[in-house]
Design a protein around this motif. Structure first.
Motif, mmCIF file in Angstrom:
data_model
loop_
_atom_site.group_PDB
_atom_site.id
_atom_site.type_symbol
_atom_site.label_atom_id
_atom_site.label_comp_id
_atom_site.label_asym_id
_atom_site.label_seq_id
_atom_site.Cartn_x
_atom_site.Cartn_y
_atom_site.Cartn_z
ATOM 1 N N CYS A 214 0.844 -1.198 0.000
ATOM 2 C CA CYS A 214 0.000 0.000 0.000
ATOM 3 C C CYS A 214 0.881 1.250 0.000
ATOM 4 C CB CYS A 214 -0.913 -0.004 1.234
ATOM 5 S SG CYS A 214 -1.989 1.432 1.356
ATOM 6 N N ASN A 215 0.799 2.026 -1.078
ATOM 7 C CA ASN A 215 1.599 3.259 -1.192
ATOM 8 C C ASN A 215 3.064 3.000 -0.866
ATOM 9 O OD1 ASN A 215 -0.755 4.535 -1.806
ATOM 10 N ND2 ASN A 215 -0.953 5.633 0.108
ATOM 11 N N SER A 216 3.570 1.920 -1.386
ATOM 12 C CA SER A 216 4.937 1.531 -1.065
ATOM 13 C C SER A 216 5.882 1.884 -2.203
ATOM 14 C CB SER A 216 4.986 0.033 -0.744
ATOM 15 O OG SER A 216 6.224 -0.305 -0.159
ATOM 16 N N PHE A 217 7.098 1.369 -2.126
ATOM 17 C CA PHE A 217 8.134 1.661 -3.108
ATOM 18 C C PHE A 217 9.101 0.489 -3.142
ATOM 19 C CE2 PHE A 217 9.085 3.378 1.048
ATOM 20 C CZ PHE A 217 10.386 2.955 1.310
ATOM 21 N N SER A 218 9.914 0.426 -4.179
ATOM 22 C CA SER A 218 10.885 -0.663 -4.298
ATOM 23 C C SER A 218 12.310 -0.157 -4.437
ATOM 24 C CB SER A 218 10.540 -1.544 -5.506
ATOM 25 O OG SER A 218 10.542 -0.776 -6.699
ATOM 26 N N ASP A 219 12.478 1.174 -4.404
ATOM 27 C CA ASP A 219 13.801 1.775 -4.550
ATOM 28 C C ASP A 219 13.847 3.043 -3.708
ATOM 29 O OD1 ASP A 219 16.166 3.008 -5.383
ATOM 30 O OD2 ASP A 219 15.944 2.355 -7.460
ATOM 31 N N THR A 220 14.764 3.099 -2.751
ATOM 32 C CA THR A 220 14.807 4.250 -1.836
ATOM 33 C C THR A 220 15.319 5.523 -2.511
ATOM 34 O OG1 THR A 220 17.042 3.673 -1.085
ATOM 35 C CG2 THR A 220 15.181 2.758 0.157
ATOM 36 N N SER A 221 15.884 5.407 -3.705
ATOM 37 C CA SER A 221 16.423 6.597 -4.365
ATOM 38 C C SER A 221 15.336 7.602 -4.714
ATOM 39 C CB SER A 221 17.204 6.207 -5.624
ATOM 40 O OG SER A 221 16.340 5.637 -6.601
ATOM 41 N N ILE A 222 14.066 7.182 -4.711
ATOM 42 C CA ILE A 222 12.982 8.105 -5.055
ATOM 43 C C ILE A 222 12.851 9.224 -4.033
ATOM 44 C CG2 ILE A 222 11.662 6.318 -6.260
ATOM 45 C CD1 ILE A 222 9.802 6.224 -3.819
ATOM 46 N N PHE A 223 13.398 9.034 -2.831
ATOM 47 C CA PHE A 223 13.280 10.056 -1.798
ATOM 48 C C PHE A 223 14.388 11.100 -1.860
ATOM 49 C CE2 PHE A 223 11.234 6.243 0.046
ATOM 50 C CZ PHE A 223 9.954 6.753 0.174
ATOM 51 N N HIS A 224 15.414 10.839 -2.664
ATOM 52 C CA HIS A 224 16.542 11.781 -2.807
ATOM 53 C C HIS A 224 17.135 12.145 -1.450
ATOM 54 C CE1 HIS A 224 15.303 12.146 -6.973
ATOM 55 N NE2 HIS A 224 14.103 12.524 -6.592
ATOM 56 N N GLN A 225 17.121 11.199 -0.507
ATOM 57 C CA GLN A 225 17.663 11.463 0.820
ATOM 58 C C GLN A 225 18.640 10.381 1.265
ATOM 59 O OE1 GLN A 225 13.986 12.073 3.215
ATOM 60 N NE2 GLN A 225 14.823 14.079 3.686
ATOM 61 N N THR A 226 19.138 9.600 0.305
ATOM 62 C CA THR A 226 20.070 8.539 0.682
ATOM 63 C C THR A 226 21.325 9.125 1.330
ATOM 64 O OG1 THR A 226 20.927 8.572 -1.591
ATOM 65 C CG2 THR A 226 19.275 6.897 -1.059
ATOM 66 N N TRP A 227 21.659 10.360 0.960
ATOM 67 C CA TRP A 227 22.832 11.023 1.544
ATOM 68 C C TRP A 227 22.642 11.294 3.039
ATOM 69 C CZ3 TRP A 227 21.774 15.697 3.812
ATOM 70 C CH2 TRP A 227 20.560 16.301 3.456
ATOM 71 N N ALA A 228 21.375 11.409 3.471
ATOM 72 C CA ALA A 228 21.088 11.746 4.872
ATOM 73 C C ALA A 228 20.873 10.527 5.751
ATOM 74 C CB ALA A 228 19.855 12.636 4.939
ATOM 75 N N ALA A 229 20.865 9.329 5.159
ATOM 76 C CA ALA A 229 20.515 8.123 5.916
ATOM 77 C C ALA A 229 21.415 7.895 7.124
ATOM 78 C CB ALA A 229 20.562 6.901 4.993
ATOM 79 N N ASN A 230 22.683 8.282 7.022
ATOM 80 C CA ASN A 230 23.622 8.036 8.114
ATOM 81 C C ASN A 230 23.636 9.133 9.168
ATOM 82 O OD1 ASN A 230 24.528 5.588 7.007
ATOM 83 N ND2 ASN A 230 25.994 6.652 5.693
ATOM 84 N N ASP B 118 8.310 -15.016 -7.970
ATOM 85 C CA ASP B 118 7.366 -16.106 -7.713
ATOM 86 C C ASP B 118 6.370 -15.777 -6.597
ATOM 87 O OD1 ASP B 118 8.531 -17.770 -9.662
ATOM 88 O OD2 ASP B 118 10.081 -18.420 -8.248
ATOM 89 N N VAL B 119 6.468 -14.564 -6.061
ATOM 90 C CA VAL B 119 5.568 -14.133 -4.992
ATOM 91 C C VAL B 119 4.387 -13.373 -5.598
ATOM 92 C CG1 VAL B 119 5.347 -12.762 -2.881
ATOM 93 C CG2 VAL B 119 7.500 -13.951 -3.381
ATOM 94 N N VAL B 120 3.187 -13.726 -5.180
ATOM 95 C CA VAL B 120 1.986 -13.015 -5.644
ATOM 96 C C VAL B 120 1.977 -11.617 -5.023
ATOM 97 C CG1 VAL B 120 -0.529 -12.994 -5.681
ATOM 98 C CG2 VAL B 120 0.705 -15.169 -5.871
ATOM 99 N N VAL B 121 1.864 -10.586 -5.853
ATOM 100 C CA VAL B 121 1.922 -9.207 -5.373
ATOM 101 C C VAL B 121 0.637 -8.464 -5.739
ATOM 102 C CG1 VAL B 121 3.158 -7.000 -5.456
ATOM 103 C CG2 VAL B 121 4.429 -9.152 -5.626
ATOM 104 N N THR B 122 0.050 -7.805 -4.744
ATOM 105 C CA THR B 122 -1.103 -6.920 -4.957
ATOM 106 C C THR B 122 -0.686 -5.511 -4.582
ATOM 107 O OG1 THR B 122 -2.655 -8.700 -4.409
ATOM 108 C CG2 THR B 122 -3.500 -6.432 -4.336
ATOM 109 N N ILE B 123 -0.953 -4.555 -5.466
ATOM 110 C CA ILE B 123 -0.561 -3.172 -5.218
ATOM 111 C C ILE B 123 -1.798 -2.326 -4.955
ATOM 112 C CG2 ILE B 123 0.513 -1.117 -6.206
ATOM 113 C CD1 ILE B 123 2.372 -2.960 -7.760
ATOM 114 N N VAL B 124 -1.791 -1.614 -3.839
ATOM 115 C CA VAL B 124 -2.871 -0.698 -3.465
ATOM 116 C C VAL B 124 -2.281 0.704 -3.437
ATOM 117 C CG1 VAL B 124 -4.602 -0.113 -1.734
ATOM 118 C CG2 VAL B 124 -3.905 -2.501 -2.027
ATOM 119 N N ASP B 125 -2.791 1.600 -4.280
ATOM 120 C CA ASP B 125 -2.249 2.954 -4.349
ATOM 121 C C ASP B 125 -3.380 3.957 -4.200
ATOM 122 O OD1 ASP B 125 -0.935 5.298 -4.770
ATOM 123 O OD2 ASP B 125 0.111 4.653 -6.585
ATOM 124 N N ILE B 126 -3.550 4.497 -2.997
ATOM 125 C CA ILE B 126 -4.648 5.426 -2.775
ATOM 126 C C ILE B 126 -4.388 6.775 -3.417
ATOM 127 C CG2 ILE B 126 -5.317 4.324 -0.602
ATOM 128 C CD1 ILE B 126 -4.044 6.705 0.859
#
Length: 237
Positions: free
Chosen positions: A107-123, A189-197
């Motif tokens: 639900c409203n998820s993501f598969s790549d953290t680069s979309i937040f443009h904050q990987t530089w701040a993670a540490n 091989d995992v069944v995936v359902t995507i919910v995007d409000i």
């Protein structure tokens, strides 16, 4: 170091492949109480989790695997919201050689953290005070007019956010922004359902994915306010 997970386990314990809910950055185990009430009334076993402090994705996956072992659950269905959905995907990825995930509901998820443009701040999140971390999270909440149910939901999430301490928030934001992505071939091989409000933002426009007759007049009015605000903002730039 001992990690303490908080959880609600509702429904028939005889069911060995339950639905497990993983919350977003601002969430706790309580945020899925409506889903627990509804699904258990239909006979499902539902577990809602609040994870302890983890600073590394592999560490989280190992801790979650140990939790499933403790609960004597071989395979599960995972529902994850935002960060929870990303963590669910990473767990499915980490266990693909010996699968523990039967299906994913994202639900409203993501598969790549680069979309937040904050990987530089993670540490650096671990250094920030709690009020600054809460400000970062609150900046992602909906602004402007919203329908009453959405307003109540936001108020509830803000209340849950206030219950989280500095370590909780810093560790979750770190996991949210660490430079990482899901390797799709490992979860194919995992069944995936995507919910995007977020599809709701297109209601009442030519990009709508739903018939106008299925959208309430109140929601259409809210959407018109959003569109007007967006146009005014563009005109002002």
């Amino acid at each position: 170091m001992i990690k303490v997970w908080s959880l609600y386990d509702a429904g028939p314990k005889s069911i060995r492949c339950p639905i497990i809910f993983l919350p977003p950055v601002s969430g706790t185990a309580e945020v899925f109480f409506q889903q627990l009430l509804a699904l258990t009334s239909w006979g499902y076993r539902v577990i809602s989790l609040q994870y302890p402090v983890y600073w590394d994705l592999l560490e989280f996956c190992d801790g979650f695997r140990k939790l499933l072992d403790h609960l004597q659950l071989d395979k599960v269905h995972l529902f994850g919201a935002s960060l929870g959905g990303f963590l669910a995907q990473k767990f499915a990825e980490c266990t693909y050689k010996s699968p523990r995930v039967h299906s994913l509901i994202l639900c409203n998820s993501f598969s790549d953290t680069s979309i937040f443009h904050q990987t530089w701040a993670a540490n650096s999140f671990w250094l920030m005070p709690a009020f600054m971390l809460k400000k970062i999270v609150l900046g992602n909440f909906a602004k402007g007019p919203v329908d009453p149910k959405m307003a109540d939901a936001i108020d509830f999430m803000v209340d849950r956010l206030e219950s989280l301490n500095q370590s909780d928030l810093a560790s979750r934001l770190t996991l949210n922004c660490q430079n990482s992505y899901v390797e799709p071939h490992k979860i194919k091989d995992v069944v995936v359902t995507i919910v995007d409000i977020h599809l709701r933002q297109f209601h009442g426009t030519r990009y709508a994915a739903i018939s106008p007759s299925m959208v309430s007049a109140e929601e259409l009015e809210v959407q018109k306010c959003h569109l007007t605000q967006d146009r005014d903002g563009d005109d002002g730039q």
